[in-house]
Design an enzyme around this catalytic site. Structure first.
Site, PDB file in Angstrom:
ATOM      1  N   SER A  72      88.646  23.146 -25.699  1.00 46.14           N
ATOM      2  CA  SER A  72      89.407  23.740 -26.807  1.00 46.14           C
ATOM      3  C   SER A  72      90.767  24.242 -26.336  1.00 46.14           C
ATOM      4  CB  SER A  72      88.624  24.910 -27.399  1.00 46.14           C
ATOM      5  OG  SER A  72      87.285  24.540 -27.645  1.00 46.14           O
TER       6      SER A  72
HETATM    7  N1  SAH Z   1      83.477  25.341 -25.099  1.00 47.93           N
HETATM    8  C1  SAH Z   1      83.897  24.033 -24.633  1.00 47.93           C
HETATM    9  C2  SAH Z   1      84.390  23.118 -25.724  1.00 47.93           C
HETATM   10  C3  SAH Z   1      83.349  22.873 -26.708  1.00 47.93           C
HETATM   11  S1  SAH Z   1      83.489  21.409 -27.654  1.00 47.93           S
HETATM   12  C4  SAH Z   1      84.943  24.130 -23.553  1.00 47.93           C
HETATM   13  O1  SAH Z   1      85.376  25.211 -23.210  1.00 47.93           O
HETATM   14  O2  SAH Z   1      85.305  23.072 -23.012  1.00 47.93           O
HETATM   15  C5  SAH Z   1      81.927  21.624 -28.466  1.00 47.93           C
HETATM   16  C6  SAH Z   1      80.724  21.267 -27.600  1.00 47.93           C
HETATM   17  O3  SAH Z   1      79.580  21.577 -28.366  1.00 47.93           O
HETATM   18  C7  SAH Z   1      80.632  19.794 -27.240  1.00 47.93           C
HETATM   19  O4  SAH Z   1      80.529  19.655 -25.853  1.00 47.93           O
HETATM   20  C8  SAH Z   1      79.359  19.327 -27.960  1.00 47.93           C
HETATM   21  O5  SAH Z   1      78.658  18.338 -27.235  1.00 47.93           O
HETATM   22  C9  SAH Z   1      78.577  20.610 -28.064  1.00 47.93           C
HETATM   23  N2  SAH Z   1      77.578  20.662 -29.115  1.00 47.93           N
HETATM   24  C10 SAH Z   1      77.682  20.263 -30.404  1.00 47.93           C
HETATM   25  N3  SAH Z   1      76.540  20.522 -31.056  1.00 47.93           N
HETATM   26  C11 SAH Z   1      75.683  21.119 -30.168  1.00 47.93           C
HETATM   27  C12 SAH Z   1      74.356  21.635 -30.253  1.00 47.93           C
HETATM   28  N4  SAH Z   1      73.652  21.593 -31.384  1.00 47.93           N
HETATM   29  N5  SAH Z   1      73.812  22.168 -29.149  1.00 47.93           N
HETATM   30  C13 SAH Z   1      74.506  22.225 -27.976  1.00 47.93           C
HETATM   31  N6  SAH Z   1      75.767  21.763 -27.844  1.00 47.93           N
HETATM   32  C14 SAH Z   1      76.352  21.213 -28.932  1.00 47.93           C
END
Ligand code: SAH
Length: 203
Positions: free
Chosen positions: A57
């Site tokens: 992000s």
């Molecule tokens: N916080 C991260 C960016 C997150 S992007 C950083 O600092 O880089 C959102 C993430 O949520 C993705 O990696 C995606 O695979 C994950 N995600 C989406 N739905 C999810 C779920 N139900 N359980 C666990 N992870 C999930």
């Protein structure tokens, strides 16, 4: 790289007021969390691709979400959607322990290496469906959700909030996403809708 960190913090300073969060942004090496070929852009205030169709992000949004959780250093935090691990690394600077869950094992594996390289020893990673939270280590003083829930925040996450706990999550409603901030207070939940954002969906 340090020049990049100072420039990024200067850029965020106008939008944020929590000095602990700004210090964390300066001290966590974001370059460790982005793919090698994108290292030159690691200190820009932009989201970047990290593989598996996901992104790290934008630093401003990560910092803003950290600020909303009002961490003081003693908290146990749940982070849903580890992705690159960058957000977890910032939370780890601001709280005592962080549990971070990701559905893609490949991303979680890479995040583990990046967190080790960044010296974040107080983060525990898990692979699985974060919409169910991580009951084994509940309750959490703060919960950070880094993927957008559709209309409502999964009840399992709310159930894992400690008394007085805060939860921040992007929520999609009527075609627009906004950050929602929840606060548990004496058995009641207070909810405020804040900034417009754009996150990948919570699966
Ligand atoms: N916080 C991260 C960016 C997150 S992007 C950083 O600092 O880089 C959102 C993430 O949520 C993705 O990696 C995606 O695979 C994950 N995600 C989406 N739905 C999810 C779920 N139900 N359980 C666990 N992870 C999930």
């Amino acid at each position: 790289m340090r020049g990049g960190a100072d420039r990024l913090v200067a850029e965020l300073r106008g939008a944020l007021s929590d000095e602990r969060v700004l210090a964390a942004v300066r001290d966590v090496p974001r370059d460790v969390f982005v793919p090698e070929q994108l290292r030159d852009e690691a200190w820009d205030n932009v989201p970047l691709p990290i593989g598996c169709d996901q992104t790290i992000s934008q630093p401003l949004i990560v910092a803003r979400m950290c600020e909303l959780l009002e961490l003081e250093g003693r908290e146990r935090v749940l982070d849903v959607g580890t992705g690159s691990g960058y957000h977890a690394a910032l939370l780890a600077r601001l709280a005592a322990e962080v549990y971070s869950i990701e559905r893609h094992a490949e991303l979680s594996g890479r995040a583990a290496r990046a967190l080790a390289a960044a010296g974040a020893g107080n983060v525990t990673l898990a692979v699985g469906d974060g919409s169910q939270g991580l009951p084994a280590h509940a309750p959490y003083d703060a919960i950070n959700v880094a993927a957008a829930a559709s209309r409502r925040i999964p009840p399992a996450l709310i159930a894992q909030l400690a008394p007085g706990g805060r939860l921040v999550a992007p929520v999609e409603e009527r075609g627009e996403q906004r950050l929602a901030l929840l606060r548990e207070h004496g058995g009641e939940l207070q909810v405020v809708r804040l900034d417009r954002v754009r996150f990948v969906p919570l699966r």
